[in-house]
Design a protein around this motif. Structure first.
Motif, short mmCIF file in Angstrom:
data_model
loop_
_atom_site.label_atom_id
_atom_site.label_comp_id
_atom_site.label_asym_id
_atom_site.label_seq_id
_atom_site.Cartn_x
_atom_site.Cartn_y
_atom_site.Cartn_z
N LYS A 142 49.88 -7.02 37.67
CA LYS A 142 50.94 -7.67 36.91
C LYS A 142 50.32 -8.67 35.96
CE LYS A 142 54.99 -10.65 37.48
NZ LYS A 142 55.72 -10.01 36.38
N GLY A 143 50.69 -8.60 34.72
CA GLY A 143 50.15 -9.50 33.71
C GLY A 143 50.78 -9.21 32.37
N ILE A 144 50.12 -9.65 31.31
CA ILE A 144 50.63 -9.45 29.95
C ILE A 144 50.33 -8.02 29.51
CG2 ILE A 144 50.48 -10.26 27.57
CD1 ILE A 144 49.58 -12.95 28.60
N SER A 145 51.35 -7.35 28.98
CA SER A 145 51.21 -5.97 28.55
C SER A 145 50.41 -5.87 27.26
CB SER A 145 52.59 -5.35 28.34
OG SER A 145 53.25 -5.99 27.25
N LYS A 146 50.04 -4.64 26.89
CA LYS A 146 49.31 -4.43 25.65
C LYS A 146 50.12 -4.90 24.44
CE LYS A 146 47.28 -0.45 25.12
NZ LYS A 146 47.08 0.97 24.81
N ILE A 147 51.42 -4.57 24.42
CA ILE A 147 52.24 -5.01 23.28
C ILE A 147 52.39 -6.53 23.28
CG2 ILE A 147 54.49 -4.79 24.45
CD1 ILE A 147 55.60 -3.79 21.76
N GLY A 148 52.36 -7.13 24.48
CA GLY A 148 52.40 -8.58 24.57
C GLY A 148 51.15 -9.21 23.96
N LEU A 149 50.02 -8.56 24.17
CA LEU A 149 48.76 -9.04 23.59
C LEU A 149 48.74 -8.83 22.08
CD1 LEU A 149 46.35 -7.66 26.34
CD2 LEU A 149 46.89 -10.07 25.92
N VAL A 150 49.29 -7.71 21.63
CA VAL A 150 49.41 -7.48 20.18
C VAL A 150 50.28 -8.58 19.56
CG1 VAL A 150 50.34 -5.96 18.39
CG2 VAL A 150 49.08 -4.98 20.32
N ALA A 151 51.37 -8.92 20.25
CA ALA A 151 52.26 -9.98 19.76
C ALA A 151 51.52 -11.32 19.70
CB ALA A 151 53.49 -10.10 20.66
N ALA A 152 50.61 -11.56 20.67
CA ALA A 152 49.84 -12.80 20.66
C ALA A 152 48.96 -12.88 19.42
CB ALA A 152 48.97 -12.89 21.92
N VAL A 153 48.39 -11.74 19.02
CA VAL A 153 47.55 -11.69 17.82
C VAL A 153 48.39 -11.87 16.56
CG1 VAL A 153 46.03 -10.25 16.42
CG2 VAL A 153 45.79 -10.25 18.91
N VAL A 154 49.44 -11.07 16.45
CA VAL A 154 50.27 -11.07 15.23
C VAL A 154 51.03 -12.37 15.08
CG1 VAL A 154 52.19 -9.93 14.05
CG2 VAL A 154 50.44 -8.56 15.20
N SER A 155 51.68 -12.82 16.16
CA SER A 155 52.50 -14.03 16.07
C SER A 155 51.67 -15.28 15.85
CB SER A 155 53.35 -14.19 17.33
OG SER A 155 54.40 -13.25 17.36
N SER A 156 50.50 -15.35 16.47
CA SER A 156 49.67 -16.55 16.28
C SER A 156 49.03 -16.57 14.90
CB SER A 156 48.60 -16.63 17.37
OG SER A 156 47.81 -15.47 17.41
N SER A 157 48.86 -15.42 14.27
CA SER A 157 48.26 -15.37 12.93
C SER A 157 49.32 -15.52 11.83
CB SER A 157 47.50 -14.05 12.73
OG SER A 157 46.42 -13.95 13.62
N ILE A 158 50.44 -14.82 11.98
CA ILE A 158 51.49 -14.91 10.96
C ILE A 158 52.35 -16.14 11.22
CG2 ILE A 158 53.54 -13.83 9.97
CD1 ILE A 158 52.39 -11.14 10.53
N GLY A 159 52.10 -17.18 10.47
CA GLY A 159 52.90 -18.38 10.53
C GLY A 159 53.68 -18.53 9.24
N SER A 160 53.27 -19.49 8.42
CA SER A 160 53.94 -19.68 7.13
C SER A 160 53.06 -19.23 5.97
CB SER A 160 54.30 -21.16 6.94
OG SER A 160 53.12 -21.94 6.92
N GLY A 161 51.75 -19.03 6.24
CA GLY A 161 50.82 -18.74 5.16
C GLY A 161 51.16 -17.52 4.35
N VAL A 162 51.60 -16.44 5.00
CA VAL A 162 51.90 -15.20 4.29
C VAL A 162 53.06 -15.38 3.31
CG1 VAL A 162 53.51 -14.34 6.05
CG2 VAL A 162 52.26 -12.72 4.59
#
Length: 472
Positions: free
Chosen positions: A6-26
């Motif tokens: 039990k832990g963070i899923s693959k899509i959860g890890l993808v979300a960690a990458v995308v969400s932490s990178s996409i803030g206001s800069g784009v």
């Protein structure tokens, strides 16, 4: 076969990458690029940045696969190569950069909300700070309920933030005109905008793009930091590549397509957030409102990710005896309670200084602007050292590219920022020494010399700041 738990899923890890990178800069990247570059140099810059970031991700993936026993986040590689103090320098810098970034997220969030509710206009008045404080502690409470549960929310937020971005890309493609895109392809307008009529070489235009592009990838290490909480550790490596692919697709199109909708001069002078006003030009006022809603969702998503990552980092540092045990305490949900509270408290305190002045925020944020690049540099250097020992020429080459790329980033950030970073390490060294004392660990002569050098650098930075030799 790799054991699943039990832990963070693959899509959860993808979300960690995308969400932490996409803030206001784009949402403002096109205007930032257009202020110093035409489309062609910007495209060349994207090739350079794409290769550099890919080299960093591949380095993280390679080291993660070769060291599955390491649960110390990205600072673990610095510790492996440079000892306990090296691990502390990397981890503390990462933590400082992370939570100070949350101060920026809070400010941007309230400014965006102010577009709909004038009470919060500007993002630095009493109502704004009170609402932002509620979000700080609300996100802290959410993460304290378990990082796995928070990652599920993060997936939903990621999907919501991608909707306005994809819509913008579709409308930009439909409105794209090749004649506008190629009218100033190599940069006559850039020469006038950036250098008051004097010639700006292609190289100078590329250089003006690099830092803008590099900063929007901060957070690309999100899956690696949370690897120890993944259902399968190999998911972290796959998630990093998937996340990078998504980010490159969005960033490149979102930054270049508008050059075929408006002229470079119009893009350079457009009001921020640029994406909202570009869409307003295409579809009308409702387009700007739609993007501003997307900006709010995007900032919340990044804010959530950067609530998870710094707390996880200090908890792992405590477990690795780089910080006192206080930072490693977890609750029944295995969430780093004390680290979360400490991070939220510091973020809130800096928000409160806005009632008096925004200088404290500018100073603190400036101290750590280069810290994240130093953390990445440690990873790249260890990739070189490890690959050389293992006689893996391809991985060695990847490490060299990643190292050169981070050196370029640190150089572009400016030595003053690197010098200012040393100030942020002074309180951290106190905690590091306490951890060493609690664990009966002797400080080596080399470590003592390094700490003295950091302290002297901090004193020099403070003096230069006071004398006006360094400006923020």
């Amino acid at each position: 076969m790799e054991k699943k738990h039990k832990g963070i899923s693959k899509i959860g890890l993808v979300a960690a990458v995308v969400s932490s990178s996409i803030g206001s800069g784009v949402f403002g990247i096109t205007s930032d690029l257009a202020a110093g570059s035409a489309p062609a140099p910007a495209m060349i810059a994207w090739v350079i940045v794409g290769i550099g970031i890919l080299a960093l991700v591949l380095s993280l993936n390679n080291l993660g696969a070769k060291h599955p026993e390491m649960n110390a986040g990205i600072f673990g590689y610095a510790e492996k190569d440079f000892g306990k103090l090296g691990g502390f320098i990397s981890g503390w810098g990462y933590w400082m950069s992370s939570w100070l970034g949350n101060v920026a997220f809070a400010t941007m969030f309230m400014s965006a909300v102010g577009e709909f509710f004038p009470l919060f206009k500007g993002g630095q008045n009493v109502p704004s700070i009170l609402l932002a404080s509620l979000f700080i502690w609300g996100l802290t409470f959410l993460v304290s309920g378990g990082l796995e549960n928070a990652s599920i929310v993060n997936v939903l937020v990621m999907l919501c933030k991608l909707v306005p971005l994809v819509f913008f890309l579709i409308m930009a493609i439909l409105s794209f005109k090749l004649g506008i895109f190629t009218s100033d392809f190599w940069g006559n307008v850039a020469e006038n905008l950036q250098n008051n009529g004097t010639a700006a070489s292609v190289g100078e235009q590329i250089k003006s793009c690099l830092m803008v592009m590099m900063w929007v990838f901060v957070g690309i290490e999100g899956a690696s930091v949370l690897a120890s909480r993944a259902e399968k550790r190999s998911d972290a490596q796959k998630a990093s590549i998937i996340g990078l692919t998504i980010l490159l697709f969005i960033y490149i199109l979102a930054s270049l397509l508008p050059f075929g909708v408006l002229s470079q001069e119009e893009l350079a002078n457009i009001k921020q957030p640029a994406m909202a006003n570009i869409l307003k030009h295409i579809v009308g006022d409702w387009g700007a409102a739609f993007i501003n809603i997307g900006l709010i969702i995007s900032v919340i998503g990044a804010w959530l990710s950067w609530t998870m990552l710094p707390a996880e980092t200090t908890m792992l540092m405590a477990r690795d005896k780089l910080l006192p045990k206080f930072f490693g305490k977890t609750n029944e949900k295995n969430s780093p309670t004390n680290s979360l509270i400490a991070t939220a408290t510091l973020t809130n305190l800096f928000l409160l200084t806005f009632l008096v002045t925004d200088y404290a925020y500018k100073l603190a944020y400036s101290l750590c602007t280069a810290s994240i690049l130093i953390c990445y540099l440690f990873v790249a250097i260890y990739q070189i050292k490890y690959s050389f020992k293992q006689k893996e020429p391809l991985q060695l080459g990847i490490g060299i590219v990643a190292t050169l790329f981070q050196i370029v980033g640190i150089t572009l950030a400016g030595f003053n920022y690197v010098l200012l970073c040393s100030i942020a390490y002074i309180p951290g060294l106190f905690f590091f020494l306490k951890a060493c004392h609690a664990n009966n660990r002797n400080i080596s002569t080399l470590e003592k010399a390094a700490m003295i050098l950091i302290t002297l650098s901090a004193i020099l930075a403070i003096v230069m700041l006071y004398l006006g030799m360094i400006t923020l």
